[in-house]
Design a protein around this motif. Structure first.
Motif, short mmCIF file in Angstrom:
data_model
loop_
_atom_site.label_atom_id
_atom_site.label_comp_id
_atom_site.label_asym_id
_atom_site.label_seq_id
_atom_site.Cartn_x
_atom_site.Cartn_y
_atom_site.Cartn_z
N VAL A 107 0.84 -1.20 0.00
CA VAL A 107 0.00 0.00 0.00
C VAL A 107 0.87 1.25 0.00
O VAL A 107 0.55 2.24 -0.65
N ALA A 108 1.99 1.20 0.71
CA ALA A 108 2.89 2.35 0.76
C ALA A 108 3.37 2.71 -0.64
O ALA A 108 3.41 3.89 -1.02
N GLY A 109 3.73 1.70 -1.41
CA GLY A 109 4.19 1.95 -2.77
C GLY A 109 3.13 2.61 -3.63
O GLY A 109 3.42 3.49 -4.45
N ILE A 110 1.87 2.21 -3.44
CA ILE A 110 0.78 2.79 -4.21
C ILE A 110 0.56 4.25 -3.81
O ILE A 110 0.38 5.13 -4.66
N PHE A 111 0.59 4.56 -2.52
CA PHE A 111 0.39 5.92 -2.05
C PHE A 111 1.52 6.86 -2.46
O PHE A 111 1.34 8.08 -2.51
N LEU A 112 2.68 6.30 -2.76
CA LEU A 112 3.81 7.13 -3.20
C LEU A 112 3.72 7.51 -4.67
O LEU A 112 4.45 8.39 -5.12
N THR A 113 2.82 6.88 -5.40
CA THR A 113 2.71 7.12 -6.85
C THR A 113 2.54 8.60 -7.22
O THR A 113 3.18 9.07 -8.16
N PRO A 114 1.69 9.38 -6.52
CA PRO A 114 1.53 10.80 -6.89
C PRO A 114 2.82 11.62 -6.80
O PRO A 114 2.94 12.65 -7.49
N LEU A 115 3.77 11.18 -6.00
CA LEU A 115 5.04 11.90 -5.89
C LEU A 115 5.82 11.87 -7.20
O LEU A 115 6.73 12.68 -7.41
N PHE A 116 5.44 10.96 -8.08
CA PHE A 116 6.16 10.81 -9.34
C PHE A 116 5.27 11.19 -10.53
O PHE A 116 5.49 10.76 -11.65
N GLY A 117 4.26 12.01 -10.24
CA GLY A 117 3.42 12.55 -11.31
C GLY A 117 2.42 11.60 -11.90
O GLY A 117 1.91 11.82 -13.01
N LYS A 118 2.08 10.53 -11.19
CA LYS A 118 1.13 9.53 -11.70
C LYS A 118 -0.06 9.44 -10.75
O LYS A 118 0.08 9.65 -9.54
N PRO A 119 -1.26 9.13 -11.26
CA PRO A 119 -2.42 8.97 -10.38
C PRO A 119 -2.35 7.67 -9.59
O PRO A 119 -1.71 6.70 -10.02
N VAL A 120 -3.01 7.65 -8.44
CA VAL A 120 -3.07 6.43 -7.64
C VAL A 120 -3.94 5.39 -8.34
O VAL A 120 -5.10 5.68 -8.67
N PRO A 121 -3.43 4.19 -8.65
CA PRO A 121 -4.23 3.14 -9.28
C PRO A 121 -5.23 2.56 -8.27
O PRO A 121 -4.89 1.66 -7.51
N MET A 122 -6.46 3.08 -8.28
CA MET A 122 -7.42 2.75 -7.23
C MET A 122 -7.81 1.27 -7.20
O MET A 122 -8.01 0.70 -6.13
N LYS A 123 -7.95 0.64 -8.38
CA LYS A 123 -8.33 -0.78 -8.39
C LYS A 123 -7.23 -1.63 -7.77
O LYS A 123 -7.50 -2.60 -7.05
N ASN A 124 -5.98 -1.27 -8.04
CA ASN A 124 -4.86 -1.98 -7.43
C ASN A 124 -4.86 -1.79 -5.91
O ASN A 124 -4.55 -2.69 -5.15
N LEU A 125 -5.24 -0.57 -5.50
CA LEU A 125 -5.29 -0.26 -4.07
C LEU A 125 -6.34 -1.13 -3.39
O LEU A 125 -6.14 -1.61 -2.28
N GLY A 126 -7.47 -1.35 -4.08
CA GLY A 126 -8.52 -2.19 -3.52
C GLY A 126 -8.06 -3.62 -3.29
O GLY A 126 -8.30 -4.20 -2.23
N PHE A 127 -7.38 -4.19 -4.27
CA PHE A 127 -6.89 -5.56 -4.11
C PHE A 127 -5.74 -5.64 -3.10
O PHE A 127 -5.56 -6.66 -2.45
N SER A 128 -4.98 -4.55 -2.99
CA SER A 128 -3.95 -4.52 -1.96
C SER A 128 -4.59 -4.57 -0.58
O SER A 128 -4.03 -5.17 0.36
N GLY A 129 -5.77 -3.96 -0.46
CA GLY A 129 -6.51 -4.05 0.79
C GLY A 129 -6.91 -5.48 1.11
O GLY A 129 -6.91 -5.90 2.28
N VAL A 130 -7.25 -6.26 0.08
CA VAL A 130 -7.58 -7.67 0.27
C VAL A 130 -6.35 -8.43 0.79
O VAL A 130 -6.45 -9.26 1.70
N ILE A 131 -5.19 -8.12 0.21
CA ILE A 131 -3.95 -8.75 0.65
C ILE A 131 -3.67 -8.44 2.12
O ILE A 131 -3.35 -9.31 2.92
N LEU A 132 -3.84 -7.17 2.48
CA LEU A 132 -3.59 -6.76 3.86
C LEU A 132 -4.60 -7.39 4.82
O LEU A 132 -4.26 -7.73 5.96
N ALA A 133 -5.84 -7.57 4.36
CA ALA A 133 -6.84 -8.24 5.20
C ALA A 133 -6.43 -9.69 5.46
O ALA A 133 -6.57 -10.21 6.57
N GLY A 134 -5.89 -10.33 4.43
CA GLY A 134 -5.40 -11.69 4.60
C GLY A 134 -4.23 -11.76 5.56
O GLY A 134 -4.13 -12.68 6.38
N ILE A 135 -3.36 -10.77 5.48
CA ILE A 135 -2.21 -10.71 6.39
C ILE A 135 -2.68 -10.54 7.83
O ILE A 135 -2.14 -11.15 8.75
#
Length: 299
Positions: A107-135
């Protein structure tokens, strides 16, 4: 993308050695500073030999000389502020706990995306949430066995590491010329992180003495498998998709495989308990999150 994905999964396998051996060294009485610094002291000459063999050292030194501040700063962030806190966290928790909590970096890597001029990939963020829920499910049955203060300290250390690793990696990717290879970049970053490791080891020697022979040997194994093999594989994977934030998020999500490999290694070599029903449910969520992220990227 397929090649990058395979590299990412293999990297997670080799990264698992970090958590298993760091915990093993801690249980054996080894000081965490030596576990951290020795890895990079061993990694540097191995990488030098590889880069020297390809006659690419001059190009690395030229880039460092042209931008010394950037190299020193982001190498210290990406390697020093990543690995030192992660190693210290092994003092407070089992290998599975550190490996699982480390997945916050997805999730940290996804939130850092705007620092490099790119939008946050929201669908990827959603599935990352699933991964973190499993963890979380993987850990939940063990929470009551750890002291709250230790859990909190481990979490803060891992949180620092989780943001430092992708930040340092991406900053150096953006600053290195396209002709620079992954091997050159990793060697340059390892070299430029040496001031940090030297200062840390001087403090370690002054306060706890020199490491044991067993800790030296295990640190060498970590350097070979994790410091060289895993780092080169992961950095090459991220380099292959560096211009696509969604695919970059997928590659960083492959690090969740470290949890599965570390769990298995902990059971086989450190005597860690087999996961409960909630733990197995967590493993299924982690795998589902990885698959879902890959499918979203494929679209």
């Amino acid at each position: 993308m397929k090649k990058a994905l395979i590299y990412g999964i293999l990297a997670s396998l080799f990264f698992a050695f970090t958590f298993i051996f760091n915990r093993s060294m801690n249980l054996g009485g080894g000081y965490w500073i030596w576990s951290a610094s020795l890895r990079y002291f061993f990694t540097l000459p191995i990488l030098w030999f590889l880069v020297k063999g390809r006659k690419e050292t001059a190009a690395v030194y030229g880039e460092i000389k042209a931008h010394p501040i950037s190299w020193l700063l982001w190498s210290t962030v990406g390697f020093g502020l990543f690995y030192a806190p992660l190693t210290q966290a092994s003092v407070y928790g089992e290998s599975w706990f550190v490996a699982a909590t480390w997945q916050i970096t997805i999730v940290a890597g996804i939130f850092l995306t705007p620092l490099f001029g790119k939008p946050v990939p929201m669908k990827n963020l959603g599935f990352s949430g699933v991964i973190l829920a499993g963890i979380f499910l993987l850990q939940v049955s063990h929470f009551r066995n750890m002291e709250v203060a230790h859990m909190g300290m481990a979490f803060l250390l891992i949180l620092l590491a989780a943001f430092s690793y992708p930040l340092g990696n991406r900053k150096m990717m953006s600053k290195c010329p396209g002709k620079m290879t992954t091997l050159q970049r990793v060697y340059g970053m390892t070299l430029c992180s040496m001031p940090f490791w030297i200062l840390l080891s001087v403090y370690g020697a002054a306060t706890h003495g020199l490491p044991s022979s067993g800790q030296v040997v295990q640190s060498f194994v970590v350097a070979l498998f994790s410091g060289v093999a895993a780092t080169l594989l992961f950095f090459e994977a991220t380099n292959l998709v560096r211009h696509n934030p969604k695919q970059l998020a997928v590659i960083e999500a492959t690090q969740s495989g470290e949890v599965l490999f570390t769990l298995l290694g902990g059971i086989l070599f450190l005597g860690d308990p087999v996961p409960s029903a909630a733990g197995f449910a967590g493993i299924l969520l982690i795998v589902a999150g990885m698959v879902g992220t890959s499918l979203v990227s494929a679209k």
